[in-house]
Design an enzyme around this catalytic site. Sequence first.
Site, PDB file in Angstrom:
ATOM      1  N   LYS A  82      13.710  34.612 -89.360  1.00 30.99           N
ATOM      2  CA  LYS A  82      13.356  33.553 -88.420  1.00 30.99           C
ATOM      3  C   LYS A  82      12.932  32.330 -89.224  1.00 30.99           C
ATOM      4  O   LYS A  82      12.241  32.472 -90.251  1.00 30.99           O
ATOM      5  CB  LYS A  82      12.215  34.048 -87.518  1.00 30.99           C
ATOM      6  CG  LYS A  82      11.819  33.085 -86.406  1.00 30.99           C
ATOM      7  CD  LYS A  82      10.721  33.696 -85.520  1.00 30.99           C
ATOM      8  CE  LYS A  82      10.374  32.825 -84.338  1.00 30.99           C
ATOM      9  NZ  LYS A  82       9.355  33.431 -83.442  1.00 30.99           N
ATOM     10  N   SER A 157      10.640  33.560 -78.486  1.00 30.14           N
ATOM     11  CA  SER A 157      11.150  32.507 -79.331  1.00 30.14           C
ATOM     12  C   SER A 157      12.025  33.016 -80.486  1.00 30.14           C
ATOM     13  O   SER A 157      12.794  32.241 -81.066  1.00 30.14           O
ATOM     14  CB  SER A 157       9.988  31.706 -79.919  1.00 30.14           C
ATOM     15  OG  SER A 157       9.211  32.519 -80.777  1.00 30.14           O
ATOM     16  N   SER A 181       7.377  37.137 -78.311  1.00 32.22           N
ATOM     17  CA  SER A 181       8.564  36.559 -78.956  1.00 32.22           C
ATOM     18  C   SER A 181       9.404  37.487 -79.812  1.00 32.22           C
ATOM     19  O   SER A 181      10.492  37.100 -80.229  1.00 32.22           O
ATOM     20  CB  SER A 181       8.166  35.355 -79.797  1.00 32.22           C
ATOM     21  OG  SER A 181       8.088  34.232 -78.972  1.00 32.22           O
TER      22      SER A 181
END
Length: 491
Positions: A82, A157, A181
């Site tokens: 990420k 997210s 997330s």
Amino acid sequence: MSPHRLDVLDLTAHRCRELLEAGDVSATELARLYLHRIAAVDGAVQAYLLVDEEGALAKAAAVDAKPRGERLPWEGVPIGLKDIFCVKGMETTCGSRILKGYHPPYDATIIGKLRAAGLVFLGKLNMDEFAMGSSTENSAFQTTHNPWDLERVPGGSSGGSAACVAAAEAPWALGTDTGGSIRQPASLCGVVGLKPTYGAVSRYGLVAFASSLDQIGPLTRDVKDAAALLDIIAGRDPRDSTSIGLPEPVGTPSRTDLEGLRFGVIKEFIGEACEPGVREVFDSAVEMISSLGGVCEEVSLPSVEQGIAAYYLIAPSEASSNLARFDGVRYGHRASGADDLYEMYTRTRSEGFGPEVKRRIMIGTYALSAGYYDAYYAQAQRTRTLIIRDFAGAFDRFDFLVSPTSPSVAFKIGEKTADPLAMYLSDLCTIPVNLAGLPGISVPAGFSQGLPVGLQIIGPHFSEKGMLGAAHALEQRLALPLVPPLAEVAR
Ligand code: GLN
């Protein structure tokens, strides 16, 4: 075995490791296999913000240069990251214009651990700006598409991480979870997502969103991989004073039954907000828990219904403070042409932050301001205490708690962008877990409308080992076909 006969869709990280150990594939061949897959499908999925082909191949070549007997267990296995972790020299944007062009001068602690284990970094994955969102639509750069239906969101997210693993653009990936997330996008993309206990993993070098909630964790194709990645990244770190590590390594989960375990079904998470199709999958998962020998009983945690309200005061309050550092002086974007310092700050932040981030900073600043603090921030903290107590009470009676991970399957791109409150509801079942600092895992449990549905298992603090064991037993029994229909877009 010739690498051409290898299909990325069959590979887990464990399988990659076995092939490398047996000498059936070289680290370079494996890296190339994934780089080809990314080239074939990422135009449609858009999971990656940055693909580090050169870095990945250089690392793979270094692994290949070592005799096999001298390599570490995971050496040469690729991973996706990420774009919220500082990787020395590699652009780290956090999905925001304000960090565009930022190349961190140091590695996050977890990145150092991955390097020490010998993993090959494929690149940086898309995310909602500063991890604020549930769909990746808040990314300043692109929206990631759900590999199961390209017109739908992958969740967020960590949507880039979940979509990347679902689409086999990496065998596994890392994400972060502040209110859901990791688990919510895992659920929407049909992969496993684990949020460890608060404190299990160091956040040093993680761009901070809400520091009392943020945790780093794995997104993987199966439970065994999640356990292995957790063992690589967990541990106390003097550079993150909130870190404590795990009491013992979780090891390889092998459990195949649930005999002797008591599961509480959280009543508040299966009410009206839950889609009927999700509820059906959840109900059959509960039946399966019983058929594996687990005892399931409904349990009420009345305070969790206030979870979203408390979270949307606490998380923005912490964010308003954490994001004060992005002022154009030390990091990333700086507005040009300002006459004085104040104007430079204002213009930098106005240009650099997107609408959702601005909304959160304003809510947080308001909630913390003199005269309102007691009514908002302090009240939210009191609610948080009630939630912690409700969970603690439930764990007096149950080993684990279960719920759907998300009240809905993946929604259409654009469907919820105009209504932030509808978007916030995506995290109904995950947010209270962060507020209480508990570990939670989402495992694929079935399908509704052809889209994956995740089951959430929540455990007491530091119960990861047992929780992963239970998740493994369920996963083995379910044996779901988890290959998204991407064949027609693959170039
Ligand atoms: N979707 C939630 C939010 O927007 C949770 C995000 C997260 O866990 N990082 O804040």
